[in-house]
Design a protein around this motif. Structure first.
Motif, mmCIF file in Angstrom:
data_model
loop_
_atom_site.group_PDB
_atom_site.id
_atom_site.type_symbol
_atom_site.label_atom_id
_atom_site.label_comp_id
_atom_site.label_asym_id
_atom_site.label_seq_id
_atom_site.Cartn_x
_atom_site.Cartn_y
_atom_site.Cartn_z
ATOM 1 N N GLY A 78 0.823 -1.203 0.000
ATOM 2 C CA GLY A 78 0.000 0.000 0.000
ATOM 3 C C GLY A 78 0.854 1.248 0.000
ATOM 4 N N ASN A 79 0.308 2.329 0.564
ATOM 5 C CA ASN A 79 1.015 3.608 0.581
ATOM 6 C C ASN A 79 1.721 3.888 1.896
ATOM 7 O OD1 ASN A 79 0.422 4.525 -2.067
ATOM 8 N ND2 ASN A 79 -1.667 4.987 -1.425
ATOM 9 N N ASP A 80 1.930 2.867 2.706
ATOM 10 C CA ASP A 80 2.646 3.067 3.960
ATOM 11 C C ASP A 80 4.051 3.591 3.683
ATOM 12 O OD1 ASP A 80 0.470 2.121 5.280
ATOM 13 O OD2 ASP A 80 1.312 0.153 5.748
ATOM 14 N N ASN A 81 4.520 4.491 4.554
ATOM 15 C CA ASN A 81 5.896 4.956 4.482
ATOM 16 C C ASN A 81 6.823 3.867 5.003
ATOM 17 O OD1 ASN A 81 5.858 7.979 3.719
ATOM 18 N ND2 ASN A 81 4.228 7.786 5.231
ATOM 19 N N LEU A 82 7.867 3.603 4.269
ATOM 20 C CA LEU A 82 8.902 2.672 4.704
ATOM 21 C C LEU A 82 10.244 3.292 4.359
ATOM 22 C CD1 LEU A 82 9.965 -0.008 5.789
ATOM 23 C CD2 LEU A 82 9.645 -0.976 3.524
ATOM 24 N N VAL A 103 15.718 -1.021 1.332
ATOM 25 C CA VAL A 103 14.624 -0.729 2.253
ATOM 26 C C VAL A 103 13.422 -0.343 1.388
ATOM 27 C CG1 VAL A 103 13.807 0.721 4.141
ATOM 28 C CG2 VAL A 103 16.216 0.043 4.051
ATOM 29 N N TYR A 104 12.498 -1.282 1.160
ATOM 30 C CA TYR A 104 11.313 -1.006 0.355
ATOM 31 C C TYR A 104 10.296 -2.128 0.547
ATOM 32 C CZ TYR A 104 13.330 -4.374 -2.955
ATOM 33 O OH TYR A 104 13.863 -5.497 -3.528
ATOM 34 N N ASN A 105 9.038 -1.797 0.325
ATOM 35 C CA ASN A 105 7.970 -2.789 0.370
ATOM 36 C C ASN A 105 8.140 -3.761 -0.788
ATOM 37 O OD1 ASN A 105 6.270 -1.834 2.592
ATOM 38 N ND2 ASN A 105 5.874 -0.059 1.302
ATOM 39 N N ARG A 106 8.383 -5.011 -0.485
ATOM 40 C CA ARG A 106 8.611 -5.995 -1.546
ATOM 41 C C ARG A 106 7.346 -6.214 -2.390
ATOM 42 N NH1 ARG A 106 12.722 -4.741 0.972
ATOM 43 N NH2 ARG A 106 14.526 -6.150 1.231
ATOM 44 N N GLN A 107 6.158 -6.033 -1.782
ATOM 45 C CA GLN A 107 4.916 -6.190 -2.521
ATOM 46 C C GLN A 107 4.547 -4.930 -3.309
ATOM 47 O OE1 GLN A 107 1.706 -7.644 -0.109
ATOM 48 N NE2 GLN A 107 2.964 -9.212 0.882
ATOM 49 N N ALA A 108 5.215 -3.813 -3.023
ATOM 50 C CA ALA A 108 4.884 -2.554 -3.701
ATOM 51 C C ALA A 108 6.153 -1.743 -3.938
ATOM 52 C CB ALA A 108 3.887 -1.757 -2.867
ATOM 53 N N PRO A 109 7.079 -2.250 -4.763
ATOM 54 C CA PRO A 109 8.346 -1.536 -4.962
ATOM 55 C C PRO A 109 8.190 -0.181 -5.641
ATOM 56 C CG PRO A 109 8.160 -3.380 -6.476
ATOM 57 C CD PRO A 109 7.036 -3.522 -5.495
ATOM 58 N N ASP A 110 7.055 0.034 -6.346
ATOM 59 C CA ASP A 110 6.825 1.320 -7.006
ATOM 60 C C ASP A 110 6.204 2.367 -6.080
ATOM 61 O OD1 ASP A 110 7.820 0.245 -9.323
ATOM 62 O OD2 ASP A 110 5.869 -0.159 -10.207
ATOM 63 N N ASN A 111 5.957 2.016 -4.854
ATOM 64 C CA ASN A 111 5.389 2.951 -3.896
ATOM 65 C C ASN A 111 6.338 4.145 -3.703
ATOM 66 O OD1 ASN A 111 4.380 4.291 -1.664
ATOM 67 N ND2 ASN A 111 4.322 2.511 -0.325
ATOM 68 N N PRO A 112 5.893 5.385 -3.963
ATOM 69 C CA PRO A 112 6.778 6.543 -3.787
ATOM 70 C C PRO A 112 7.138 6.815 -2.335
ATOM 71 C CG PRO A 112 4.543 7.261 -4.242
ATOM 72 C CD PRO A 112 4.558 5.777 -4.464
ATOM 73 N N ASN A 113 6.475 6.146 -1.401
ATOM 74 C CA ASN A 113 6.816 6.297 0.010
ATOM 75 C C ASN A 113 7.866 5.300 0.475
ATOM 76 O OD1 ASN A 113 5.058 8.482 0.507
ATOM 77 N ND2 ASN A 113 3.334 7.087 0.654
ATOM 78 N N ASN A 114 8.433 4.514 -0.426
ATOM 79 C CA ASN A 114 9.651 3.768 -0.140
ATOM 80 C C ASN A 114 10.827 4.730 -0.273
ATOM 81 O OD1 ASN A 114 8.434 1.157 0.058
ATOM 82 N ND2 ASN A 114 8.423 0.970 -2.167
ATOM 83 N N THR A 115 11.540 4.985 0.789
ATOM 84 C CA THR A 115 12.644 5.950 0.742
ATOM 85 C C THR A 115 13.816 5.471 1.594
ATOM 86 O OG1 THR A 115 11.584 7.154 2.558
ATOM 87 C CG2 THR A 115 11.224 7.998 0.345
ATOM 88 N N GLY A 116 15.011 5.856 1.155
ATOM 89 C CA GLY A 116 16.175 5.596 1.984
ATOM 90 C C GLY A 116 16.172 6.477 3.222
ATOM 91 N N ILE A 117 16.050 7.794 3.004
ATOM 92 C CA ILE A 117 15.959 8.782 4.093
ATOM 93 C C ILE A 117 14.831 9.742 3.741
ATOM 94 C CG2 ILE A 117 17.113 10.647 5.342
ATOM 95 C CD1 ILE A 117 19.792 9.320 4.580
ATOM 96 N N VAL A 118 13.943 10.024 4.699
ATOM 97 C CA VAL A 118 12.877 10.990 4.465
ATOM 98 C C VAL A 118 12.735 11.918 5.670
ATOM 99 C CG1 VAL A 118 11.047 9.448 5.327
ATOM 100 C CG2 VAL A 118 10.455 11.288 3.740
ATOM 101 N N PHE A 119 12.565 13.207 5.382
ATOM 102 C CA PHE A 119 12.226 14.218 6.383
ATOM 103 C C PHE A 119 10.803 14.690 6.122
ATOM 104 C CE2 PHE A 119 16.813 14.578 5.874
ATOM 105 C CZ PHE A 119 17.279 14.673 7.169
ATOM 106 N N PHE A 120 10.026 14.846 7.196
ATOM 107 C CA PHE A 120 8.709 15.455 7.119
ATOM 108 C C PHE A 120 8.778 16.772 7.897
ATOM 109 C CE2 PHE A 120 7.588 11.261 5.975
ATOM 110 C CZ PHE A 120 6.315 11.240 5.449
#
Length: 203
Positions: A78-82, A103-120
């Motif tokens: 899904g769209n969970d942040n990882l 570091v990424y969702n194996r079921q959703a590798p195209d998810n834009p919320n897969n990130t190495g480092i993220v700041f909010f």
């Protein structure tokens, strides 16, 4: 508070999560002035290797994550942040001289919320001299990301090596940033939505 790995050995935190039961190895909640240095975090299901978030107070400051190795972390789809490192609503904090990969969702590798480092949000944050990559064929997610702009939004991304991200090596929403001497390979373009109130500068 300074957590440092024993320099004579290797401190490794092995993930314990399972599908549908994510467990974050290191979570920091509404606490600033913490430095974590020289540790390895690997495997398991999680939302991040390190997850730092502030919600009770208007702003937290002073996180530093250095000489970390974070790798092979899966998450629910899904769209969970990882992310390898996720920092939310902190300012004047940094991630540097660290290695983060796969570091990424194996079921959703195209998810834009897969990130190495993220700041909010936050300002004055930096990610410098890190190595961030995936080995997934064609890339997965985004390497380095600043999400949800703050009013001044200043940040620095300097000297990072970023490779094999399908949706972009670097993405940002904040103005007033400095993106300096990063080396990006096998990734989609760098891009920004360029919010009103300032520009980000490249070198």
């Amino acid at each position: 508070i300074y957590f440092i790995g024993d320099p004579t050995g290797t401190v490794t935190i092995v993930g314990q999560g399972t599908p549908g039961n994510t467990i974050t190895p290191i979570e920091i909640y509404d606490s600033g002035y913490i430095h974590i240095d020289g540790m390895t975090i690997s495997n398991g299901y999680s939302k991040s290797g390190i997850y730092a978030h502030a919600s009770l107070l208007p702003e937290q400051v002073g996180l530093e994550f250095s000489r970390l190795k974070i790798y092979n972390i899966d998450g629910d789809g899904g769209n969970d942040n990882l992310s390898g490192v996720h920092i939310s609503s902190f300012s004047n904090s940094s991630v540097h001289h660290s290695l983060i990969y796969d570091v990424y969702n194996r079921q959703a590798p195209d998810n834009p919320n897969n990130t190495g480092i993220v700041f909010f949000k936050g300002h004055g944050n930096s990610a410098n001299y890190n190595v961030i990559y995936t080995t997934y064929p064609g890339g997965a997610g985004i390497g380095l990301k600043y999400k949800h702009a703050s009013p001044d939004g200043s940040f620095t991304f300097k000297g990072n090596y970023i490779s094999n991200f399908k949706l972009g090596g670097i993405q940002w929403a904040n103005p007033n940033g400095q993106i300096d001497h990063n080396y990006i390979t096998y990734s989609a373009r760098c891009f920004s939505n360029r919010p009103a109130g300032g520009e980000s500068f490249f070198n």
